[in-house]
Each structure stands twice: as structure tokens, then as C-alpha cells.
Design an enzyme around this catalytic site. Structure first.
Site, short mmCIF file in Angstrom:
data_model
loop_
_atom_site.label_atom_id
_atom_site.label_comp_id
_atom_site.label_asym_id
_atom_site.label_seq_id
_atom_site.Cartn_x
_atom_site.Cartn_y
_atom_site.Cartn_z
N HIS B 132 0.69 -1.25 0.03
CA HIS B 132 -0.08 0.14 -0.14
C HIS B 132 1.06 1.40 0.11
O HIS B 132 1.94 1.18 0.62
CB HIS B 132 -0.93 -0.08 1.03
CG HIS B 132 -2.04 -0.99 0.92
ND1 HIS B 132 -3.31 -0.60 0.79
CD2 HIS B 132 -2.09 -2.31 1.46
CE1 HIS B 132 -4.15 -1.48 0.69
NE2 HIS B 132 -3.48 -2.48 0.81
N CYS B 493 -0.99 -25.36 -17.49
CA CYS B 493 -1.67 -23.86 -17.86
C CYS B 493 -0.64 -22.68 -17.14
O CYS B 493 -0.51 -21.69 -17.85
CB CYS B 493 -2.97 -23.82 -16.89
SG CYS B 493 -4.23 -24.91 -17.32
#
Lengths: 414, 574, 118
Positions: B132, B493
Site C-alpha cells: 500500500h 496452464c
């Protein structure tokens, strides 16, 4: 000069058949297979019913694959690389494939590419199942792998979501190995799998099939403890008040297959939203010259016999010399999908093979093929169901600029 | 000291006259019974007095409700019985792991116990992985202090621990024209906290983010970044282990025994441990541990959030972090986390989270409604967000206190007890900074008994598992030539090799379950969600750990993937 | 009565009628449907596919099937019997591992070449 005339990506039934057809026509062919054995998903399909059309026999999936594997191994024109995984494809006048294996990073060049890399299963979360994330929730393919390849049983009391063939086959398989299958739930109002599988996989073992019902939530922290099932209306919305908790330790989801086309997409090959595979012409060539798509990455088949057939078509074409194409769009109405979606007017045979699924269950149906509005071919069907793919040979020789339309009509069965 | 009478008055005025208010451990304790959970929360909020009280101890009962007991692993042995570490850390989230590493810089013995089968199983993996910038935090708060320090520490940590971070920045969009007017105030606040900020014109936003629905410009915070939060947690713990700390998984604290104002022992399901200092880093259970230790002066009220993970194909939505500007109401009654859209360090788009108060601490289940809420809200941001791109979704509970503030302290009541409690967002960012202070407290306490010296041979570095896929072809080739397992792809994947999976199983903190391996190397995290690789990985784990296939688990003990060998059982099917 | 033919994936819907002259079948697209229907109403038969254990670690179970149909009611007994059968060599697809299983006149055959990695 490319290393190979044709490189086939995927060593399952589609890739094996494509490679054989290409090599039979003299093309130097390579199969790239990511697993340690050829055969693809057929390795774990130990049930029978394969090859009825092609061999007139009811073979198991393994046997069906074995017949092709034997031929591939014996064919001097085919090389196989196992445990090799394609990580990149670049296009210039030829295709440059980069692959990884225990040997290192290799580049392989090919004149033609045949995608035969199959499909993947839709997961529980992709059909909006909520709740916790315990062990015991798996796709039918995972359960099949555990039971048929590794010899272990993934659960004692199983609920199966989805009445597609794999779900039905697994219901029987788990039952035979001692697990209790409490029921098969299907959100649609009609079963998705072949009727014969409903009979011999469910009826034979008194396994109930619940239509218009789905699994909404799962419970349990470590291992699955219960599922919540719920009725749905024809818009697939939950009907409040119909929820029911079913204690079980296993939820097997068999809710559809998705063609895998990430490699094709990396080459910007356009996909048909109906099939989720590439648009192809009658040779199974995609809109990218020299790139073919066969088997379940082209569209999801229900019979392997047709997978082999289309793969051979592509294999033969890939062995031929490259020529410019004159592509004509085929218009369609009344289908879930129709393959091929294009015609290459420059390589038309007297008859063209089409595969289709009806958009909805129909009785007394008619397939009409028109060229510039004039019916050139017509065929009647007693029954058509979306889960059952139809194959039809149509004599077609349209000219450039003409409009070809496939039209399916007939009484809709509710 | 809290003004009990005043708080009683406030509660009465709000219709909660039947609630008893008393002083406890310098905090405000509420007792009584209410039939609405929302009312209980409201009482807790009303009783907040940051100036005079250590916290709200909300013991109001919810009529007819008994919370589920803490999940304890089904393991009972004496593996750690009689051990006497200098410090015992309770909780293996990012905070506990960061503390373990920081403590391992000293010549002391450190144990970390975690009740789950792996580190970072709760909040530390169930978040969006944002580093943050600190913009929505109150100036002078404890949160902002640790956030700003933590944000800086991440740059070094990333290098030392071989965990990639990316300072991608964060866009905060104005949702209406008048919000622009607030910009100068935001700038002033940002300056106070030393946060870089700049105004962003709509044109720039449009170039950056396709399909934006808000058309009023926004702000950009260059200080924001992203990290894989569970990888960072594991890295911190592995570095601690490398420097002598011990990580005890599947180990739950059941009781804490005290003599006078000191903890003498800690009872776990794996034996009784006699630490000199106990650190509470127990996240969602931090008030429960505080209670056992004898200094519960706060309450955790779990706040659940749901996030959706999108296919990497949807990565074009944003290459950074997108959120919308929201002015917080001063009463703070509805503490809603705005949520947003984050492109993770691995290239998936994360959508969410929302914020729902729940009395259950370990409720990590998702609901259809909750996922829809998250999705619809963020679809309001960009038209590019499609439901069909969702590959999976998850939920977690945040350890919120009524003060909405971190507790980082040495207990004044229990002399050898240190707390890092109530850590929620921005806990990932703050953790390294919190660890510094907690370590200082521990060293202080231990120094009463002996001289505590920095460890001479402390090694701040730790090598992560090489992500083979991301290597340039030549390097990748060279690596495979050295170890052919790096050439064999198991998870198609995410393109994860056998070598990477084996590395995870053989790591300093071994990942021996399907989910632990998934968190280390991403096998099974892609669009097929383990459909192809989970059976292969099951076998690899069995082979590598000398286990039978039946012993391999998805998560902890009790989550075995298979129940029997075929041909050996009959559960009534035939 | 109505039956679904399970001989091949066509799944023909058969109308079966028991008359004095025998069993009358309609709705079949091929003659195998008639045989199926008659058997199904008199003595239903099924083929069985399953696995047997092996002695090979990298190939723990091998797929097998009956090379003909067995009476439906014998399936549990055959499954129970196959629990005791172990493939102790690398069979080829088509090899008989168990002849005339439980006197059904049908063999159990391996359906894969076992000389591959598991």
C-alpha cells in the site's frame, strides 16, 4: 526448408490419426506430446464403445488408441517426442516451434502445423458452485485418472454433477470399484450424455438421475462433508425453497469440456464462439494458412471415430503442397454449431463431410442445404439431440460469390 | 483510564441500556446479550475511546449463537514437548514469519507455531497482495507508521528474499466531477505521510485502462506496488529457518499457563512448550491468544471479503491497481473496503474484495451473492470485466478490532508477552516494520535475563524456487541441461516444471500438499485449476515423501485426496 | 415396452412386443438391435470394463475388459473375482489374463500394451 512437413501438437487420438495420414502421404511428420505416453485422454478411458464406426468393434479407449500407437511406432515417416511441451510458436514463411523437454529448449520448424491438443474440463467454480474448498471436489477426468491409472478411489459416497458421458461413465466406474454413487444431478431438463450411457451406467446400477437440479454449495473444511442441491428453472436460476443438503465425501463435476486453443490464439487464429475452436475449411485448415485444427480442440466430439476421421482429413491436406485458398463462408441456422464453417472452393471434393449439433432437441427434422436459395441437398432425421453429433456428406460445388446456407428445421421437443 | 460512565451513557442513548460496561485491563468491557449481530457491532463501535482506553472488549452474547470452536488439526503427539525456546511466536502468517526472520538476527532460539498445515493459509494468502501507498490511512495512526516503514523495507526484502515485487502504482478514480475539488486536501494529507501523488487526466487513464466508465480523471500513487503475499510469507519463514528458527506446522496453541505476571508454558496439540517470551501474531485469533495469555484488551470482529481471480487472458484490464475515490464518513459506521481491480505479480486480475461482518472467525466460504456483489461493483469501473473470465474465487476473514487499529506492544500486564494483534489491511505492507518493533520488545525482555547479541553469521538472503518459465531461453536451456526435471512441464496452464515442484517439496519448509505446492510454484492455479496436474502432483508427493497415495492431502491432515485402493473396499455401491 | 438400444452410440429407441410368435422389435436401425432387444427382455447381457492390479510400481493397474458379454447379474461376482487377479507380466493389448471367467465362456483381456510408462 523446414525440419518437418507437418508437426502435430498432441499425441492423443486426433494427433495420432493426423500424423499417420500425413506420413502415409509421404510427409515427414513429428508428434509433440506433453505426457509420457501417447494416447491422450484415451489412456484413462478404459470403458468400451470406441471404434464401433471405424472398426465395427466395441473397443476400450485404450485399445482404440493402441491400434494407432502401434502404427505410429512402426511408421518410418513419423517421429515422436514425449514429455515435450510447446511453449511458443512463431510464424514467418514457416512455423518455428519452441519446446521444452528434459533435453532442453529446442526449436523445431514446420511447414504445416496441426493442433491436436484436446480440451480441458470446466471446473466446479466455473459453474458457480460456492461454499468452502475441501478435498473431494474434482472433475470427472481427475477422478478417472485416480481410479483407472493410479488405482485409487477418490471417495466413498459420491454425488455427480452433470450427465455428460464422462460423468455417467464415472458413476458406473466408481460403483464397480465399491464407492456408493448417490445420484447424478443435471441442471438441464434433458440428459447431456448418450442414452445408452444413461441405461448401462445409471439404470443398471440403480443410480438416480435428477434433472433440472444442480449443486449450489459445498460444505466441509478438510474433506467434503455435504453438498447443497437445488432445483433450477429453464433459465438456470435457482428455485428458492428447493434446497436440499446431501451428505457425501465426493463431488464429481462433469459439466462440459472447453477446447484448448491458447496456442492457436497466440497466432491470432480466429475462433468460432459456437465451437470455441478455430474456424476451419473442409480440410480442417484454420483461417491461418498451413495451420490445421483437429479433434477436441476444434470442437468437442462425442465419438472418437469422427475425431480420427477429421484428423486424417487434415493430415492428408497437410501433406499436400500449399496452394492459395478461395474461402467461402457457410451460413447456418438452427444449429448449435456446424463444422466446417468455411469452404475452400479450390480444393473441393465431390462430397464434403459436415459435422453438426442441433441447437435444440428436434423430432422429424430436416437438414436443407441451399446454394443461392436453391435446395441442393436435403436429409431427414427422426430425432436430433444437441448431445449427439451428426455427420453428413453433402455434394457441394458452389462458385465464388454464391451463398451457401445450411438450414435445420423440425419440431422442437420440450 | 476509560470513562465507563460516559460510555454507558452513549450506549444508553443509542438504545443499548441493557449492556453492562466495565473496565478491564485498561480497556472497556461490554457484557450482556443482544439478538442482532449488527447491534453488537454497533455497541463495540460506540465504546471506542482511543485516547483513554486500551480497547473495546466486546463480550456481548449473540442470542442463540455459539461460535464454532477454533479448528485444531487432528494431530496429537509430543513432537515439541518440553522444548524451551527463547521466543515462541504464535501464528505463521506474514506477521509471524516476518517476526521469526527478524528475531533470527539474534543469538536466540526461535520457534514459530502455526495451527494450519502451511504458512500463510488465512489472511496472508487471502488478500490482493498490495504494497500500500498508505493514502487511505489516517495521519499519525499506528497503521500509517508501519505501512510507510514497511513499504520502504519491501525494496530490500524483495532482493534479499528473492521474491519479486513491482511498484506498479495505483490509480484512484474520481467517480463524480465534484470529487476533483477534494484533490488539494488529498495532496495535503499525502504530504503529511510523505506519499507521492499526482493528478491524472482522463486522457492518460483512457490510454492506460480500456473501457473505463468513470470520466472525471483521478490520482496516481507511485508508491503502491504488488507482491505475492504468500510467497513473501514463505520466504520470510524460510530465511528464518535458514538462520536457525524452527517452524512447527499443524501446531495449535490450546492453552497458556501463567505464574503471576509471567507466562511459564504454552500447551499445544503437540506437547507443552516453555518459552521465555511469547509473541501473539495469531491474526484472526489474536484476541483468543491474548485472553489465554492474560491480556485481552481488544476484540477481533471478523470481517469477511471475497475476491475473484480472472484468467490471465483478461490481464489487459489493467497493469496496475485500480480503485475508486471514496470519502470516508467520520462516524465510520459502515466500514466498507472499497475494493478494486488488481493485476497480481503473476499476471492474473483480482477483483474485490467486499467487506461483510461475520461472527465466525474461520468462515472462508463464498456465496453466489457475495461474488455477484464484488463483480457488479467493479464492473462499474470498467466494461472490460467479464464474468466468463473468472477462473475461481476465494474468501477470507480480516482481523479487525473496533479501534480499526494495529496493536503492536509489550504487554504491561504479562511481562513476557508481546502482541502484534488486530493486523489486517495493510498488514502485508506493514509486517516487516511491525517485526522490527516486536523484535526489539523481545530482545528487551530477554536482555533482563542475559545478554542478547546479534547473530554474527546471520544470512539475510534466501533463494526462491526458480520460475523456469520466466527465464530467457538460453538460461532455461542451461538449467535444464543441469537438471532435466526443469524441462518437463507438469502444470500446463501455468507452465510449471517437475523440477520446480520437486524444489517445493524439498524446500526448507517442505510443501507436501497439493495446496502448499500450488502456493509455492503456482501448479494448479491456472485456468484448468489442477484438472490435469493434480493427479500427477499427488503421485510426485507420494514418491518424494515416501507416502502412499492415500496419505497425500489437499491441505492439512483430514483432507486426504483418496480414500482407498481400488479393489479393496466396498462402500455399498455394487 | 420401450428400450434404448445400447449396442452402439446410436441409442436407437426400440419398441419391444412379446407375442405368441416370439419377440417383435421395431425402431432398430440395424439388426443388432433385434438381438439386443430379445436378450434384454429374456437374459440381459453386458460387457464389463475395469482394471486389475499389477506388480509394477509405475503401472499400478491395467485396464481389462470381457471379450464378449456376460450375464448382467454376474457383474458383481466377476468384479469380486477380479480383485484376486494380478497382472504379473507386461501384457500386450488383447492378451487373455483370465480365460473363461467364472464359467461365463468369456475371457478377460488386457486392453493396453503394458510395456510403457505408467
Amino acid at each position: 526448408m523446414a525440419d518437418y512437413k507437418a508437426v502435430v501438437i498432441g499425441g492423443g487420438p486426433a494427433g495420432l490419426a493426423a500424423a499417420l495420414a500425413a506420413a502415409d502421404k509421404g510427409a515427414g511428420t513429428l508428434i509433440i506430446e506433453r505426457e509420457n505416453r501417447l494416447g491422450g485422454i484415451l489412456k484413462q478411458c478404459i470403458h468400451d464403445g470406441f471404434g464401433v464406426i471405424r472398426f465395427g468393434e466395441k473397443l476400450s479407449g485404450c485399445e482404440y488408441a493402441q491400434r494407432f500407437i502401434d502404427k505410429v511406432k512402426a511408421h518410418p515417416g513419423i517421429e515422436v517426442r514425449l514429455l515435450t511441451f510447446v511453449i511458443d510458436i512463431k510464424k514467418s514463411d514457416i512455423f518455428t516451434i519452441t519446446a521444452t523437454s528434459s533435453r532442453g529448449i529446442e526449436t523445431i520448424t514446420a511447414e504445416n502445423l496441426i493442433f491436436a491438443n484436446g480440451c480441458r474440463e470446466r471446473t466446479a467454480r466455473q459453474v458457480n458452485i460456492h461454499g468452502t474448498r475441501p478435498a473431494g471436489v474434482m472433475t470427472a477426468g481427475v477422478a478417472q485418472n485416480y481410479v483407472n491409472l493410479q488405482g485409487v478411489l477418490p471417495g466413498k459416497r459420491c454425488v455427480i454433477l452433470g450427465s455428460g458421458d464422462i460423468g455417467l461413465i464415472m458413476a458406473r466406474r466408481l460403483t464397480l470399484e465399491g464407492a456408493r454413487v448417490l445420484g447424478v444431478y443435471e441442471a438441464k431438463s434433458t440428459p447431456s450424455g448418450l442414452t445408452r450411457n444413461i441405461v448401462q451406467c445409471l439404470h443398471d446400477f440403480d443410480i438416480p438421475l435428477h434433472l433440472s437440479k444442480t449443486v449450489k454449495r459445498v460444505f466441509g473444511h478438510g474433506r467434503l462433508e455435504a453438498v447443497e442441491v437445488c432445483s433450477v428453472n429453464d433459465k438456470m436460476e435457482y428455485i428458492d425453497g428447493t434446497e436440499e443438503i446431501i451428505p457425501c465425501d465426493t463431488l464429481i463435476v462433469s459439466v462440459g469440456l472447453i477446447p484448448e486453443n491458447e496456442l492457436a490464439e497466440s497466432l491470432n487464429i480466429p475462433l468460432d464462439p459456437r465451437t470455441r475452436g478455430p474456424f476451419v475449411d473442409q480440410n480442417m485448415m484454420t483461417l491461418e494458412d498451413g495451420v490445421y485444427s483437429v479433434g477436441n480442440c476444434l470442437h468437442v466430439h462425442d465419438l472418437v471415430d469422427y475425431v480420427s476421421e477429421t484428423a486424417e482429413t487434415a493430415g492428408r491436406a497437410a501433406a499436400g503442397s500449399k496452394a492459395p485458398r478461395e474461402l467461402l463462408d457457410i451460413e447456418q441456422e438452427g444449429f448449435l454449431y456446424l463444422v466446417p464453417q468455411k469452404l475452400d472452393l479450390d480444393s473441393l471434393a465431390p462430397e464434403t463431410v459436415f459435422y453438426f449439433r442441433t441447437a435444440m432437441p428436434r423430432e422429424a427434422a430436416t437438414l436443407d442445404v441451399t446454394v443461392d436459395g436453391e435446395v441442393v441437398f436435403s436429409k431427414k432425421y427422426q430425432n436430433l439431440k444437441p448431445p449427439e453429433m451428426e455427420r453428413v456428406e453433402v455434394p457441394l460445388s458452389p462458385k465464388k460469390g454464391q451463398t451457401v446456407k445450411f438450414f435445420l428445421s423440425g419440431r422442437e421437443v420440450k | 483510564m476509560p470513562d465507563i460512565k460516559k460510555i454507558q451513557k452513549i450506549l444508553k442513548k443509542n438504545g443499548f441500556g441493557n449492556i453492562t460496561v466495565s473496565e478491564m485491563l485498561g480497556g472497556v468491557r461490554l457484557t450482556g446479550e443482544l439478538s442482532s449481530y449488527e447491534d453488537i457491532l454497533e455497541c463495540g463501535r460506540l465504546a471506542v475511546d482511543k485516547k483513554n482506553s486500551r480497547g473495546v472488549i466486546n463480550d456481548i452474547k449473540l442470542t442463540g449463537f455459539t461460535p464454532k470452536p477454533m479448528r485444531v488439526p487432528p494431530v496429537n503427539d509430543l513432537a515439541y514437548d518440553g522444548r524451551r525456546p527463547d521466543v515462541l511466536i504464535v501464528g505463521g502468517g506474514i506477521v509471524g514469519s516476518a517476526i521469526a526472520r527478524e528475531l533470527s538476527k539474534y543469538d536466540i532460539s526461535v520457534m514459530l507455531c502455526e495451527k494450519e498445515y502451511d504458512l500463510a493459509v488465512a489472511q496472508s494468502s487471502r488478500n490482493d497482495g498490495m504494497i500500500h501507498a498508505g493514502i487511505d490511512l489516517k495521519p499519525n495512526s499506528i497503521k500509517v507508521k508501519y505501512n510507510m516503514r514497511g513499504n520502504k523495507l519491501y525494496n530490500t526484502l524483495s532482493k534479499e528474499l528473492d521474491v519479486p515485487i513491482s511498484k506498479v502504482g495505483q490509480y484512484v478514480l474520481f467517480t463524480s466531477p465534484w470529487q476533483k475539488l477534494v484533490y488539494p486536501f488529498v495532496v495535503a494529507r499525502a504530504r503529511k505521510n510523505d506519499i507521492p501523488i499526482r493528478y491524472v487526466k482522463q486522457k492518460e487513464l483512457d490510454a492506460k485502462v480500456p473501457g473505463l466508465k468513470f470520466r472525471h480523471g483521478g490520482m496516481f500513487f507511485a508508491g503502491a506496488g504488488i507482491v505475492c503475499p504468500y510467497l513473501m510469507t514463505v520466504a520470510l519463514a524460510e530465511c528464518a529457518v535458514k538462520n536457525g528458527a524452527e517452524v512447527c506446522l499443524n501446531t495449535a496453541v490450546l492453552d497458556i499457563e501463567r505464574e503471576g505476571d509471567r507466562i511459564v508454558s504454552v500447551t499445544t496439540n503437540r506437547g507443552r512448550i516453555y518459552p521465555k517470551v511469547v509473541v501473539n501474531a495469531a491474526g484472526i485469533f489474536s484476541d483468543v491468544i491474548a485472553e489465554k495469555a492474560g491480556d485481552r484488551h481488544f476484540t477481533i470482529h471478523p470481517r469477511k471479503g471475497v475476491e475473484a481471480i480472472l484468467d490471465k487472458k483478461a490481464a489487459g484490464i489493467t497493469d496496475s491497481v485500480l480503485g475508486r475515490f471514496a470519502l470516508k464518513t467520520s462516524t465510520g459506521k459502515q466500514h466498507t473496503k472499497g475494493g478494486g481491480i488488481v493485476r497480481t505479480i503473476d499476471g492474473n486480475i483480482l477483483v474485490g474484495p467486499n467487506a461483510i461482518e461475520t461472527p465466525e472467525r474461520e468462515d472462508d466460504s463464498t456465496t453466489c451473492e457475495s461474488l455477484n456483489e464484488v463483480l457488479h461493483k467493479q464492473q462499474g469501473l470498467t466494461s472490460e470485466l467479464k464474468r466468463s473470465d473468472i477462473i475461481t474465487y476465494f474468501a477470507g476473514t480480516r482481523a479487525a478490532t473496533y479501534e480499526e487499529e494495529f496493536i503492536v506492544e509489550k504487554s504491561p500486564y504479562v511481562k513476557n508477552f508481546v502482541q502484534a494483534a488486530g493486523i489486517q489491511s495493510p498488514g502485508i505492507t506493514a509486517a516487516p516494520a511491525i517485526a522490527e518493533d516486536i523484535t526489539a520488545f523481545c530482545v528487551q525482555i530477554l536482555s533482563e535475563g542475559r545478554k542478547v547479541e546479534p547473530k554474527k553469521n546471520f544470512d539475510p538472503y534466501r533463494k526462491g524456487i526458480t520460475r523456469v518459465k520466466e527465464l530467457p531461453p538460453e538460461e532455461r536451456d542451461a538449467l535444464i541441461k543441469k537438471n532435466p526435471d526443469y524441462g518437463i512441464i507438469i502444470c500446463r496452464c501455468e507452465e510449471v516444471s517437475k523440477g520446480e515442484i520437486l524444489d517445493a517439496i524439498r524446500a526448507p519448509i517442505p510443501a507436501t500438499t497439493i495446496d502448499a505446492i500450488k502456493r509455492r510454484v503456482r501448479a494448479g492455479m491456472g485456468r484448468c485449476q489442477g484438472g490435469f496436474c493434480s493427479p500427477i502432483i499427488t503421485r510426485l508427493i507420494a514418491e518424494e515423501c515416501g507416502k502412499s497415495l492415500l496419505e497425500v492431502c489437499k491441505k492439512g491432515p483430514g483432507s486426504e485426496l483418496n480414500v482407498a485402493y481400488t479393489k479393496e473396499v466396498d462402500y455399498g455401491g455394487l | 415396452m420401450r428400450l434404448v438400444c445400447i449396442v452402439c452410440p446410436n441409442s436407437c429407441l426400440l419398441e419391444v412386443e412379446k407375442t405368441d410368435a416370439g419377440v417383435k422389435v421395431t425402431g432398430n436401425k440395424c439388426k443388432r438391435g433385434i438381438t439386443f432387444a430379445i436378450e434384454e427382455v429374456t437374459a440381459p447381457k453386458r460387457s464389463l470394463t475395469t482394471t486389475v492390479r499389477t506388480v509394477f510400481e509405475n503401472f499400478p493397474v491395467a485396464p481389462v475388459r470381457t471379450n464378449g458379454e456376460i450375464p448382467k447379474e454376474k457383474i458383481p461376482a466377476v468384479m469380486a473375482y477380479l480383485k484376486t487377479v494380478v497382472a504379473d507380466k507386461r501384457y500386450k493389448a488383447g492378451d487373455v489374463i483370465c480365460g473363461n471367467v467364472l464359467d461365463t465362456g468369456v475371457d478377460i483381456i488386457i486392453t493396453i500394451d503394458m510395456d510403457q510408462e505408467g
